[in-house]
Design a protein around this motif. Structure first.
Motif, PDB file in Angstrom:
ATOM      1  N   VAL A 160      18.750  -7.673  39.084  1.00  0.00           N
ATOM      2  CA  VAL A 160      17.690  -6.922  38.413  1.00  0.00           C
ATOM      3  C   VAL A 160      16.380  -6.989  39.209  1.00  0.00           C
ATOM      4  O   VAL A 160      15.513  -6.132  39.051  1.00  0.00           O
ATOM      5  N   SER A 161      16.249  -7.963  40.087  1.00  0.00           N
ATOM      6  CA  SER A 161      15.025  -8.079  40.896  1.00  0.00           C
ATOM      7  C   SER A 161      14.886  -6.927  41.893  1.00  0.00           C
ATOM      8  O   SER A 161      13.806  -6.712  42.438  1.00  0.00           O
ATOM      9  N   LYS A 162      15.969  -6.174  42.104  1.00  0.00           N
ATOM     10  CA  LYS A 162      15.924  -5.034  43.027  1.00  0.00           C
ATOM     11  C   LYS A 162      15.437  -3.749  42.356  1.00  0.00           C
ATOM     12  O   LYS A 162      15.446  -2.688  42.979  1.00  0.00           O
ATOM     13  N   VAL A 163      14.962  -3.851  41.129  1.00  0.00           N
ATOM     14  CA  VAL A 163      14.486  -2.677  40.391  1.00  0.00           C
ATOM     15  C   VAL A 163      13.481  -1.904  41.235  1.00  0.00           C
ATOM     16  O   VAL A 163      12.585  -2.482  41.846  1.00  0.00           O
ATOM     17  N   GLY A 164      13.694  -0.588  41.290  1.00  0.00           N
ATOM     18  CA  GLY A 164      12.781   0.262  42.048  1.00  0.00           C
ATOM     19  C   GLY A 164      12.903   0.087  43.546  1.00  0.00           C
ATOM     20  O   GLY A 164      11.951   0.324  44.269  1.00  0.00           O
ATOM     21  N   PHE A 165      14.076  -0.369  44.019  1.00  0.00           N
ATOM     22  CA  PHE A 165      14.318  -0.562  45.454  1.00  0.00           C
ATOM     23  C   PHE A 165      13.291  -1.519  46.053  1.00  0.00           C
ATOM     24  O   PHE A 165      12.714  -1.272  47.098  1.00  0.00           O
ATOM     25  N   GLY A 166      13.038  -2.614  45.330  1.00  0.00           N
ATOM     26  CA  GLY A 166      12.111  -3.636  45.816  1.00  0.00           C
ATOM     27  C   GLY A 166      10.665  -3.428  45.407  1.00  0.00           C
ATOM     28  O   GLY A 166       9.833  -4.322  45.583  1.00  0.00           O
ATOM     29  N   THR A 167      10.358  -2.270  44.841  1.00  0.00           N
ATOM     30  CA  THR A 167       8.962  -1.992  44.507  1.00  0.00           C
ATOM     31  C   THR A 167       8.504  -2.744  43.259  1.00  0.00           C
ATOM     32  O   THR A 167       7.312  -3.044  43.134  1.00  0.00           O
ATOM     33  N   GLY A 168       9.417  -3.050  42.364  1.00  0.00           N
ATOM     34  CA  GLY A 168       9.056  -3.843  41.182  1.00  0.00           C
ATOM     35  C   GLY A 168       8.623  -5.250  41.586  1.00  0.00           C
ATOM     36  O   GLY A 168       7.600  -5.763  41.124  1.00  0.00           O
ATOM     37  N   TYR A 169       9.408  -5.858  42.469  1.00  0.00           N
ATOM     38  CA  TYR A 169       9.086  -7.194  42.981  1.00  0.00           C
ATOM     39  C   TYR A 169       7.739  -7.171  43.701  1.00  0.00           C
ATOM     40  O   TYR A 169       6.877  -8.027  43.480  1.00  0.00           O
ATOM     41  N   ALA A 170       7.533  -6.187  44.554  1.00  0.00           N
ATOM     42  CA  ALA A 170       6.294  -6.102  45.323  1.00  0.00           C
ATOM     43  C   ALA A 170       5.095  -5.818  44.416  1.00  0.00           C
ATOM     44  O   ALA A 170       4.001  -6.335  44.665  1.00  0.00           O
ATOM     45  N   SER A 171       5.297  -5.031  43.384  1.00  0.00           N
ATOM     46  CA  SER A 171       4.212  -4.767  42.435  1.00  0.00           C
ATOM     47  C   SER A 171       3.829  -6.040  41.687  1.00  0.00           C
ATOM     48  O   SER A 171       2.644  -6.302  41.454  1.00  0.00           O
ATOM     49  N   ALA A 172       4.826  -6.832  41.332  1.00  0.00           N
ATOM     50  CA  ALA A 172       4.554  -8.124  40.684  1.00  0.00           C
ATOM     51  C   ALA A 172       3.832  -9.057  41.656  1.00  0.00           C
ATOM     52  O   ALA A 172       2.894  -9.776  41.268  1.00  0.00           O
ATOM     53  N   ALA A 173       4.232  -9.042  42.927  1.00  0.00           N
ATOM     54  CA  ALA A 173       3.561  -9.867  43.938  1.00  0.00           C
ATOM     55  C   ALA A 173       2.098  -9.443  44.076  1.00  0.00           C
ATOM     56  O   ALA A 173       1.209 -10.293  44.202  1.00  0.00           O
ATOM     57  N   TRP A 174       1.848  -8.143  44.053  1.00  0.00           N
ATOM     58  CA  TRP A 174       0.469  -7.643  44.116  1.00  0.00           C
ATOM     59  C   TRP A 174      -0.320  -8.132  42.905  1.00  0.00           C
ATOM     60  O   TRP A 174      -1.407  -8.683  43.055  1.00  0.00           O
ATOM     61  N   PHE A 175       0.239  -7.951  41.724  1.00  0.00           N
ATOM     62  CA  PHE A 175      -0.489  -8.300  40.506  1.00  0.00           C
ATOM     63  C   PHE A 175      -0.787  -9.794  40.449  1.00  0.00           C
ATOM     64  O   PHE A 175      -1.939 -10.198  40.272  1.00  0.00           O
ATOM     65  N   PHE A 176       0.244 -10.617  40.605  1.00  0.00           N
ATOM     66  CA  PHE A 176       0.043 -12.059  40.479  1.00  0.00           C
ATOM     67  C   PHE A 176      -0.666 -12.661  41.697  1.00  0.00           C
ATOM     68  O   PHE A 176      -1.404 -13.635  41.560  1.00  0.00           O
ATOM     69  N   GLY A 177      -0.464 -12.062  42.872  1.00  0.00           N
ATOM     70  CA  GLY A 177      -1.114 -12.566  44.078  1.00  0.00           C
ATOM     71  C   GLY A 177      -2.526 -12.038  44.224  1.00  0.00           C
ATOM     72  O   GLY A 177      -3.500 -12.786  44.120  1.00  0.00           O
TER      73      GLY A 177
END
Length: 176
Positions: free
Chosen positions: A112-129
């Motif tokens: 499920v971490s691959k949601v959005g072809f990696g963009t979900g993970y990267a968006s979370a990294a942006w928000f929390f980072g």
């Protein structure tokens, strides 16, 4: 059986790390392109050119400040401005590689971490980072100190990072 699981773990970590490294470069290129596009728009809108501003400590980005803090811990002195210009990108690439490695593990074992072809993970990294951790650590001002356009550009850059990380990770994993 354990050896096969360890091998899979290492392959997923390395594939993600390679993806994160390539994605960090791609993200930089995207940001550079956005900057050039903005300059072009300003020229076409007939806005007068802005005078060059000298870089102050407040103008240093979070990677330069992080590099300086790490260097101070190890060497008991601050980096010079020139050293920060070199060390900042090193921190950026290292951070992107580590985030990619984590993503590689998640993508392999938590699909499920691959949601959005990696963009979900990267968006979370942006928000929390970018939006939470960087200001809390004093590496940037409060998110409220920056215009919405800055947040949008940073999020878009991270989306590019996420999609690139997934594309490279997937290609590397397909090799074996």
């Amino acid at each position: 059986m354990k050896r096969r699981a360890d091998h899979r773990l290492l392959k997923s970590l390395l594939a993600g790390a390679i993806g994160g490294l390539v994605a960090s470069w791609t993200m930089n290129q995207f940001q550079f392109g956005l900057q050039k596009l903005e300059q072009s728009w300003k020229k076409s809108a007939h806005q007068p050119p802005q005078p060059e501003q000298k870089q102050s400590d407040a103008d240093e980005d979070a990677t330069m400040k992080t590099a300086d803090r790490l260097f101070l811990l190890v060497n008991n002195r601050h980096l010079s401005k020139e050293e920060k210009k070199t060390a900042g990108p090193v921190v950026h690439y290292m951070y992107g590689t580590v985030l990619g490695g984590i993503y590689g593990l998640l993508a392999e074992f938590v699909p499920v971490s691959k949601v959005g072809f990696g963009t979900g993970y990267a968006s979370a990294a942006w928000f929390f980072g970018d939006e939470i951790a960087v200001p809390v650590m004093g590496l940037a001002g409060s998110p409220w100190d920056y215009p919405l356009s800055s947040h949008a550009k940073a999020l878009a850059s991270h989306v590019v990072y996420g999609a690139t990380t997934e594309a490279v990770r997937k290609a590397v994993r397909a090799m074996n």
